[in-house]
Design an enzyme around this catalytic site. Structure first.
Site, PDB file in Angstrom:
ATOM      1  N   ASP A 160     -13.154  32.123  25.218  1.00 46.82           N
ATOM      2  CA  ASP A 160     -13.498  32.836  26.441  1.00 46.82           C
ATOM      3  C   ASP A 160     -14.663  33.773  26.093  1.00 46.82           C
ATOM      4  O   ASP A 160     -14.679  34.360  25.018  1.00 46.82           O
ATOM      5  CB  ASP A 160     -12.304  33.642  26.935  1.00 46.82           C
ATOM      6  CG  ASP A 160     -12.655  34.514  28.126  1.00 46.82           C
ATOM      7  OD1 ASP A 160     -13.072  33.970  29.152  1.00 46.82           O
ATOM      8  OD2 ASP A 160     -12.536  35.749  27.993  1.00 46.82           O
ATOM      9  N   LYS A 161     -15.641  33.904  26.986  1.00 49.34           N
ATOM     10  CA  LYS A 161     -16.831  34.688  26.644  1.00 49.34           C
ATOM     11  C   LYS A 161     -16.562  36.188  26.657  1.00 49.34           C
ATOM     12  O   LYS A 161     -16.702  36.867  25.635  1.00 49.34           O
ATOM     13  CB  LYS A 161     -17.987  34.377  27.610  1.00 49.34           C
ATOM     14  CG  LYS A 161     -19.260  35.177  27.290  1.00 49.34           C
ATOM     15  CD  LYS A 161     -20.358  34.934  28.310  1.00 49.34           C
ATOM     16  CE  LYS A 161     -20.121  35.712  29.598  1.00 49.34           C
ATOM     17  NZ  LYS A 161     -20.309  37.196  29.425  1.00 49.34           N
ATOM     18  N   THR A 162     -16.154  36.688  27.801  1.00 50.98           N
ATOM     19  CA  THR A 162     -16.065  38.132  27.988  1.00 50.98           C
ATOM     20  C   THR A 162     -14.895  38.719  27.210  1.00 50.98           C
ATOM     21  O   THR A 162     -13.752  38.307  27.378  1.00 50.98           O
ATOM     22  CB  THR A 162     -15.923  38.462  29.479  1.00 50.98           C
ATOM     23  OG1 THR A 162     -17.002  37.859  30.200  1.00 50.98           O
ATOM     24  CG2 THR A 162     -15.940  39.962  29.698  1.00 50.98           C
ATOM     25  N   ASP A 198      -6.737  34.220  31.171  1.00 49.86           N
ATOM     26  CA  ASP A 198      -6.758  33.260  30.062  1.00 49.86           C
ATOM     27  C   ASP A 198      -5.370  32.716  29.757  1.00 49.86           C
ATOM     28  O   ASP A 198      -5.235  31.747  29.007  1.00 49.86           O
ATOM     29  CB  ASP A 198      -7.313  33.915  28.789  1.00 49.86           C
ATOM     30  CG  ASP A 198      -8.753  34.361  28.942  1.00 49.86           C
ATOM     31  OD1 ASP A 198      -9.510  33.663  29.635  1.00 49.86           O
ATOM     32  OD2 ASP A 198      -9.115  35.412  28.380  1.00 49.86           O
ATOM     33  N   THR A 216     -16.353  30.496  30.744  1.00 50.75           N
ATOM     34  CA  THR A 216     -16.550  31.790  31.390  1.00 50.75           C
ATOM     35  C   THR A 216     -16.619  31.618  32.894  1.00 50.75           C
ATOM     36  O   THR A 216     -16.978  30.545  33.399  1.00 50.75           O
ATOM     37  CB  THR A 216     -17.842  32.466  30.884  1.00 50.75           C
ATOM     38  OG1 THR A 216     -18.025  33.709  31.552  1.00 50.75           O
ATOM     39  CG2 THR A 216     -19.050  31.583  31.129  1.00 50.75           C
ATOM     40  N   GLY A 217     -16.296  32.674  33.580  1.00 52.93           N
ATOM     41  CA  GLY A 217     -16.463  32.685  35.028  1.00 52.93           C
ATOM     42  C   GLY A 217     -17.848  33.119  35.440  1.00 52.93           C
ATOM     43  O   GLY A 217     -18.192  33.086  36.625  1.00 52.93           O
ATOM     44  N   ASP A 231      -8.514  36.797  25.937  1.00 62.08           N
ATOM     45  CA  ASP A 231      -7.918  38.135  25.910  1.00 62.08           C
ATOM     46  C   ASP A 231      -7.445  38.636  27.265  1.00 62.08           C
ATOM     47  O   ASP A 231      -6.877  39.715  27.360  1.00 62.08           O
ATOM     48  CB  ASP A 231      -8.919  39.147  25.347  1.00 62.08           C
ATOM     49  CG  ASP A 231     -10.039  39.458  26.333  1.00 62.08           C
ATOM     50  OD1 ASP A 231     -10.390  38.567  27.127  1.00 62.08           O
ATOM     51  OD2 ASP A 231     -10.565  40.585  26.304  1.00 62.08           O
ATOM     52  N   LYS A 282      -9.196  27.109  34.238  1.00 61.39           N
ATOM     53  CA  LYS A 282      -9.437  27.137  32.790  1.00 61.39           C
ATOM     54  C   LYS A 282      -8.512  26.181  32.046  1.00 61.39           C
ATOM     55  O   LYS A 282      -8.918  25.516  31.092  1.00 61.39           O
ATOM     56  CB  LYS A 282      -9.283  28.561  32.253  1.00 61.39           C
ATOM     57  CG  LYS A 282     -10.442  29.476  32.627  1.00 61.39           C
ATOM     58  CD  LYS A 282     -10.349  30.825  31.921  1.00 61.39           C
ATOM     59  CE  LYS A 282     -11.580  31.676  32.220  1.00 61.39           C
ATOM     60  NZ  LYS A 282     -11.561  32.978  31.515  1.00 61.39           N
TER      61      LYS A 282
END
Length: 685
Positions: free
Chosen positions: A366-368, A563, A512-513, A559, A540
């Site tokens: 996950d990016k963020t 997710d 990512t969103g 996180d 996801k």
């Protein structure tokens, strides 16, 4: 539950309190071993068969011939009790294993010896000395195993030991303020506590006064201290290394992060796994193998006209074939790996996840908050007619009174550069437009496209190259003076993590969103193989399934609450420790730190653990394949007959070898940077 733990559990319920801890089990076996060792000396020394083997004459005094039978009986009933109760339990549960084999061996030896002592059987069947040695050696092996197993739970003990015995609570206000010493269990949410320089934080809280370099290695595995100041959260068990703090309590007892870690480690210690279930089944198969070998041995020696040897060889086969080493081979490796991981800031909640990690073909980040810090940061400054730092100072002054995340990022950037932020007045904020303030006699405005439209100004042409960033323009007295680029700051460790995964042949995917331009900019900077952008939270998990349908074993790292479904759907779910409770509950592995390089540590631990499991299983299996035929007497025509005591010694030696091999996992370095270094060394870069 291992065979030894099962035996001690039965032992407690048949003669001791059932509330003894793991350390009490070790103490019980230690005491039992030394008592039996003391009784074994006269039992062996006064055994007629042992005297004949060594060629000495027995002492001749009234009742001397009954010392070995009496003490041998005491040893069988007392020292053999853990094995006998364990054997009964295995019979009741219809799960034959090691305890049944040991119980059968010592029972046959006990009955044969009494038969010889009473003159009912041949005197060569006087096995009191071998019975005594067998019980002592078995107890020694189990004592060693219990010590090893007790050490694997030391992570929980050491975590509990991190908490101070006392805490200093501030009571009253102003001149009436006083400091009272209490236990951490007396603290409540909202209390104000003092942490002295070098002291441990007693509970989770938020700093309200002071700043300190915090040693958080016991929680995150990171050896470097981290600066914490007012409004920063601190965790129970961490240490303020250089100065004192005042902390407002936010969580106590079972709600603290440290208590959560203890629960996770405890769950991992008790969780079952594919390898452990395989070892349990193998122990059951070995029982039937041993029983069949014993029956064939008895028949063969009886048909050869050697009934005495039939008994001796049968007992020896049962001793040699005990699955002690096999039963220890996998559970001990997994337990030590779990504990070692906890000390390195990697919490293995599900042992099956640890086993699967070595086969992972794709890691989905996950990016963020995972590859990035999850908070905006100033990435570029552009000024038209003044120095960049001067422009940043004006923008920071105008944003100083704003609570918006972008405003805090601008102020933080100015502070990092050491820029003096001037005072501002007449502050105003307009949603979706920007802020305005009077700074040094000038009207300074900071905002996005709506601010430019409102002022009738156009964006600076050069900002078109700031793909994936949020662009804020700075206007001074209505004229465009420059622009700032803000983006979710990429963690400096992310590039190393991606490169190291590539070196291991693992595909790196980001989900990512965020919009595609933002996602593509991050992916390009980090060298990520594939990007899923604009993905809604509920979709996801479908992306995880898409990768799995390609034949990839997928590890998902995230996180946030959104997710959780993907973490649960992945073959291995890895939650960043700073994430939400929901994400952590859905994951099999939790990283106490937010360093993505820790994923490499999990892979390395998984591979090393699997290697140790294979080594132990090969040793246990190979040992039985060689020893059982010798115990049966196949080498008797060559003049070699293995004594039962030697069989017991070899069995315990096998256990010690397996335990020592598993203990070598404790030397594995699981720091995030170490995981990257190991990959670099392996790839020869």
């Amino acid at each position: 539950m291992t065979t030894t733990e099962h035996a001690m559990h039965e032992h407690e319920h048949t003669g001791h309190s059932g509330h003894a801890g793991h350390g009490d089990h070790v103490a019980q076996f230690r005491r039992l071993f030394w008592v039996m060792a003391a009784l074994a000396v006269p039992t062996v020394a006064l055994s007629p068969m042992f005297a004949t083997l060594l060629g000495y004459d027995l002492a001749d005094f009234p009742g001397a011939r009954w010392i070995s039978p009496i003490l041998g009986t005491v040893m069988y009933l007392w020292g053999g009790r853990p094995f006998l109760t364990g054997a009964v339990s295995e019979i009741r549960s219809r799960a034959p294993g090691m305890m049944l084999l040991i119980g059968l061996a010592i029972t046959v030896a006990f009955l044969a010896s009494w038969g010889a002592s009473l003159g009912m059987l041949h005197h060569q069947l006087d096995f009191w000395w071998e019975l005594a040695l067998l019980i002592v050696i078995m107890l020694l092996g189990h004592w060693i195993e219990m010590r090893s197993l007790a050490q694997t739970t030391s992570a929980l003990d050491s975590l509990a030991a991190l908490l101070p015995d006392e805490a200093e609570r501030v009571e009253g206000d102003g001149d009436a303020e006083r400091v009272v010493t209490v236990t951490p269990s007396d603290l409540r949410v909202g209390d104000l506590v003092i942490v002295r320089p070098g002291g441990s934080v007693p509970v989770d809280g938020r700093i309200v006064d002071g700043a300190a370099d915090m040693d958080e290695s016991m929680v995150t595995g990171e050896s470097r201290t981290v600066r914490r100041s007012v409004d920063d959260d601190v965790v129970a068990g961490t240490v303020a290394t250089d100065s004192g703090l005042r902390i407002r309590v936010t969580a106590v007892g079972d709600d603290t992060a440290l208590a959560g870690i203890q629960r996770l480690v405890g769950e991992a210690m008790n969780s079952s796994s594919r390898a452990q279930r395989l070892a349990d089944r193998a122990a059951g198969w070995l029982f039937w193998f041993a029983l069949g070998s014993a029956v064939l041995t008895a028949l063969a020696w009886t048909l050869l006209g050697e009934p005495d040897q039939a008994v001796v060889r049968t007992i020896t086969v049962l001793v040699i074939a005990c699955p002690h080493a096999l039963g220890l081979a996998i559970p001990l490796v997994v337990s030590i790996a779990t504990e070692r991981a906890a000390r390195g800031g990697v919490l293995v909640k599900d042992r099956l996840a640890l086993e699967t990690m070595r086969t992972v073909g794709a890691v989905l980040f996950d990016k963020t908050g995972t590859l990035t810090k999850g908070e905006p940061a100033v990435t570029a400054v552009m000024a038209t007619d003044r120095a960049e730092n001067d422009l940043l100072a004006l923008a920071a002054a105008a944003e100083a009174d704003s609570e918006h995340p972008l405003a805090r990022a601008i102020v933080a950037a100015a502070q990092r550069r050491g820029v003096d932020i001037p005072a501002a007045s007449d502050f105003s904020s307009s949603p979706a437009v920007g802020v305005s303030a009077q700074v040094g006699g000038q009207r300074v405005q900071v905002g996005g496209p709506a601010l430019l439209d409102q002022a009738g100004r156009t964006a600076l042409p050069d900002v078109a190259g700031w793909d994936g960033a949020t662009v804020l323009h700075v206007l001074v007295d209505g004229e465009v003076a420059g622009a700032l680029a803000l983006a979710d700051e990429i963690r400096p460790e992310s590039r190393q993590a991606v490169d190291a995964l590539h070196a291991r042949g693992v595909e790196v995917v980001m989900i990512t969103g965020d919009a595609a331009p933002v996602a593509s900019a991050v992916a390009a900077e980090l060298g990520i193989d594939r990007v899923f952008a604009g993905v809604r939270p509920e979709d996801k998990a479908a992306k995880v399934a898409e990768l799995q349908h390609e034949g990839l074993t997928v590890a998902m790292v995230g996180d946030g609450v959104n997710d959780a479904p993907a973490l649960a759907a992945a073959d291995v779910g890895i939650a960043i420790g700073a994430g939400t409770d929901v994400a952590i509950a859905s994951a099999g592995v939790i990283l106490a730190s937010s360093d993505p390089r820790s994923v490499l540590s999990v892979i390395e631990l998984s591979r090393q653990s699997y290697r140790k499991m294979k080594q132990n299983l090969w040793w246990a299996a190979g040992y039985n394949l060689i020893s059982v035929p010798l115990a049966a007497g196949v080498a008797a025509p060559l003049g070699f007959v293995m004594p039962m005591s030697v069989g017991a010694i070899l069995m315990s030696a096998s256990t010690v070898v397996v335990a020592l091999n598993a203990q070598s996992l404790r030397r594995l370095d699981l720091r995030p940077e170490a995981g990257v270094r190991s990959v670099v060394r392996a790839s020869g870069r």
